[in-house]
Design a protein around this motif. Structure first.
Motif, mmCIF file in Angstrom:
data_model
loop_
_atom_site.group_PDB
_atom_site.id
_atom_site.type_symbol
_atom_site.label_atom_id
_atom_site.label_comp_id
_atom_site.label_asym_id
_atom_site.label_seq_id
_atom_site.Cartn_x
_atom_site.Cartn_y
_atom_site.Cartn_z
ATOM 1 N N LEU A 341 0.866 -1.178 0.000
ATOM 2 C CA LEU A 341 0.000 0.000 0.000
ATOM 3 C C LEU A 341 0.899 1.222 0.000
ATOM 4 O O LEU A 341 1.796 1.338 0.852
ATOM 5 C CB LEU A 341 -0.915 0.028 1.219
ATOM 6 N N VAL A 344 -1.887 5.446 0.714
ATOM 7 C CA VAL A 344 -3.307 5.219 0.421
ATOM 8 C C VAL A 344 -4.188 6.095 1.299
ATOM 9 O O VAL A 344 -4.022 6.160 2.523
ATOM 10 C CB VAL A 344 -3.673 3.731 0.627
ATOM 11 N N VAL A 391 -9.210 3.095 -4.153
ATOM 12 C CA VAL A 391 -8.639 4.082 -3.250
ATOM 13 C C VAL A 391 -8.887 5.485 -3.798
ATOM 14 O O VAL A 391 -9.020 5.689 -5.008
ATOM 15 C CB VAL A 391 -7.130 3.846 -3.059
ATOM 16 N N ASN A 395 -1.949 4.053 -4.219
ATOM 17 C CA ASN A 395 -2.285 2.826 -4.946
ATOM 18 C C ASN A 395 -1.950 1.597 -4.107
ATOM 19 O O ASN A 395 -1.229 1.682 -3.106
ATOM 20 C CB ASN A 395 -1.563 2.772 -6.298
ATOM 21 N N ILE A 396 -2.528 0.468 -4.528
ATOM 22 C CA ILE A 396 -2.279 -0.830 -3.888
ATOM 23 C C ILE A 396 -1.808 -1.778 -4.980
ATOM 24 O O ILE A 396 -2.416 -1.837 -6.058
ATOM 25 C CB ILE A 396 -3.545 -1.384 -3.212
#
Length: 584
Positions: A341, A344, A391, A395-396
């Motif tokens: 992550l 986020v 999100v 970003n993930i």
């Protein structure tokens, strides 16, 4: 979708091309039928004149007019039959396709879209509302256009017979249709008040039926205030809606009656003045009364369509719900099952963030636990990793690929879930587990059952593997449902497994089975666990501590965090103290 658009175009949106063409053709036949009905009414005027005077009218004798009238009536009946048949067939196609569209849309909606009241709304939409909106496509639209075309043709033809009567209708009809439009708005206002209240009742009834265990435990199994309040609110809104609808009915009825009274008075004056014979006057009054039924039918069709507008709005709302952007092909292959992550941010409601600037990386085949106070965003992080939502910032990634660059199918190949609220289908215990991997061998299935503690259940339950779980899994206990959920996760062999409060409310036996399963999963999968149980937290390689503002307060192993004597140490001491509590 523009809700002010003509309903016909909105209905065609939910029809297949063949049904659209069929409906358009059926509507055209209805319009032609209506035009012929209006012409037949107009023919009564010269036909009556020829009968009374025994002379021709426009070169046609009485029997000639009768032949024309019979031909027009026959043709109108044929067109009406064809229009009705095609419209009803298209209406049935609309209902069938509507179910398909809603079903496909539901399958593509973000998982975060679904709320507690979604089941009630959707079930009502594809049952009662589907039939009602289908009735509009099959009947009301065609009838409205048929009667409207009959009125228009009759008004035009009246000019050729008596210009004064033609003038009266030409001036009065626009006023009448303005009153009808105002009436339609009033009815729509009434429906807009009633429809949400009825949807609320549907949702509360579903909730009341599903949550009987919790309600009875709180002594409100038969006295659920929320359900009562929904009925009270529905009654209140229904009364308000009824007043609006009554106003619409009064306005439309007043307009129709004023026009009819004016026509009858005018025809009677012509008869008294000698400009129209006695027979002609009587027939014209009869024609006027028949004209009245056309106007009343138009009003009924308008109100019937307005009743369905709110239902169509609800359907449009579901179909027009924004879907998460989705790629058609995953951009590359993840190099591993790391989960990262990066800065986020996320909020369910704008300007009310739940988590802020969260960054951490879970290496492949490691176990991370997330702890913190209620409302700090622990479950939200799990849902974001599963892409229930996108999100708002940052970003993930899985491996080196952003979640948004995975197809939905490929993403869910990477991730498996074990949530506290487990849903099982009303099928056999075996089939509920095999959903994760239908082609599993008996040997592998039995191994998974042993590991998850399902074997003990099979041996104890009368029907073994064939035991029906009941709707939602209600035939099993909470701990047993968790075992089945764990078995699914083990069977799926997903590279990443997400646990959310999986051991928070289990007895010692069930917790032992789940902890043993976690030990197995961590050897082959990346685990991210939201947990409150001390034993589960201690198993983690790293622990992420969130504060109540949704920030990361601390990160580290159990021993390192205890040594810091910070937020985690305070959390641990409180948990440890509560675990020692005993009933006096």
């Amino acid at each position: 979708m523009n809700k002010s658009k003509w309903l016909l175009s909105r209905f065609h949106r939910y029809m297949l091309d063949r049904d659209q063409k069929m409906h358009k053709k059926g509507t055209l036949f209805c319009i032609l039928s209506g035009g012929l009905i209006g012409l037949a009414l107009a023919i009564m005027m010269p036909a009556t004149t020829t009968l009374q005077t025994q002379s021709t009218q426009w070169g046609v004798s009485f029997w000639g007019w009768m032949i024309v009238l019979a031909s027009v009536a026959l043709l109108a009946s044929v067109f009406s039959f064809l229009g009705t048949k095609l419209s009803y067939t298209a209406g049935l196609g609309f209902m069938k396709n509507m179910q398909t569209i809603v079903g496909n849309k539901v399958a593509r909606l973000p998982l975060g879209w679904f709320q507690a009241d979604s089941a009630g709304k959707l079930s009502r939409m594809v049952t009662q509302e589907m039939i009602s909106t289908g009735q509009t496509a099959a009947f009301f639209i065609g009838q409205l256009l048929k009667n409207a075309s009959a009125v228009v043709v009759f008004c035009i033809a009246t000019w050729f017979w008596n210009w004064q009567l033609g003038m009266l209708l030409t001036l009065a009809i626009p006023v009448l249709f303005l009153l009808m439009k105002i009436s339609q708005i009033c009815v729509g206002k009434g429906n807009s008040l009633e429809e949400p209240a009825e949807q609320e009742i549907a949702s509360r009834v579903v909730e009341f039926a599903k949550c009987q265990g919790a309600l009875r435990a709180c002594h409100v199994g038969a006295d659920y205030e929320e359900l009562k309040d929904s009925f009270v609110n529905s009654k209140k809104q229904s009364v308000r809606g009824l007043w609006w609808s009554a106003l619409g009915q009064v306005l439309s009825g007043m307009g129709v009656q004023m026009l009819v009274a004016g026509m009858i008075t005018f025809v009677s004056l012509l008869g008294l003045a000698g400009d129209m014979g006695a027979l002609e006057t009587v027939v014209m009054i009869g024609v006027t009364l028949r004209f009245t039924t056309l106007l009343n039918d138009i009003v009924s069709s308008l109100f019937g369509m307005e009743d369905r507008r709110q239902m169509l709005n609800a359907l449009d709302e579901v179909v027009d719900t924004a879907e998460m952007p989705s790629v058609t092909k995953t951009k590359g292959n993840p190099k591993n099952s790391d989960v990262s992550l990066n800065q986020v941010d996320f909020a369910y409601v704008k300007d009310k963030p739940v988590i802020r600037n969260i960054s951490f990386t879970v290496p492949a085949n490691k176990m991370f636990a997330i702890v913190g106070p209620s409302g700090c965003g622990k479950t939200t992080i799990i849902k974001l990793i599963a892409r229930f939502y996108d999100v708002n910032g940052g970003n993930i990634c899985i491996g080196d690929i952003d979640l948004r660059d995975f197809t939905t199918e490929d993403l869910f190949k990477q991730v498996s879930f074990v949530f506290q609220d487990v849903y099982l289908f009303n099928d056999s215990l075996k089939n509920n587990i095999l959903m994760a991997k239908p082609d599993t061998s008996e040997r592998e299935l039995n191994e998974i059952a042993d590991l998850a503690g399902v074997t003990e259940m099979i041996q104890r339950l009368p029907d073994g593997w064939n035991t029906l779980c009941g709707e939602g899994g209600r035939a099993l206990s909470g701990g047993e449902r968790q075992r089945v959920s764990i078995a699914r996760a083990l069977l799926k062999h997903a590279p990443i497994v997400l646990f959310d409060e999986a051991t928070s409310a289990l007895d010692a036996e069930n917790e032992t089975n789940i902890v043993r399963s976690i030990e197995t999963l961590r050897k082959r999968s990346t685990l991210i666990v939201v947990a409150h149980k001390l034993e589960t937290i201690q198993m983690a390689d790293e622990i992420i501590v969130l504060n109540k503002e949704g920030h990361i307060a601390e990160v580290g192993s159990h021993e390192k965090l205890l040594a810091k004597n910070g937020a985690y140490k305070e959390f641990w001491d409180k948990r440890n103290a509560s675990s020692q509590w005993k009933l006096a």
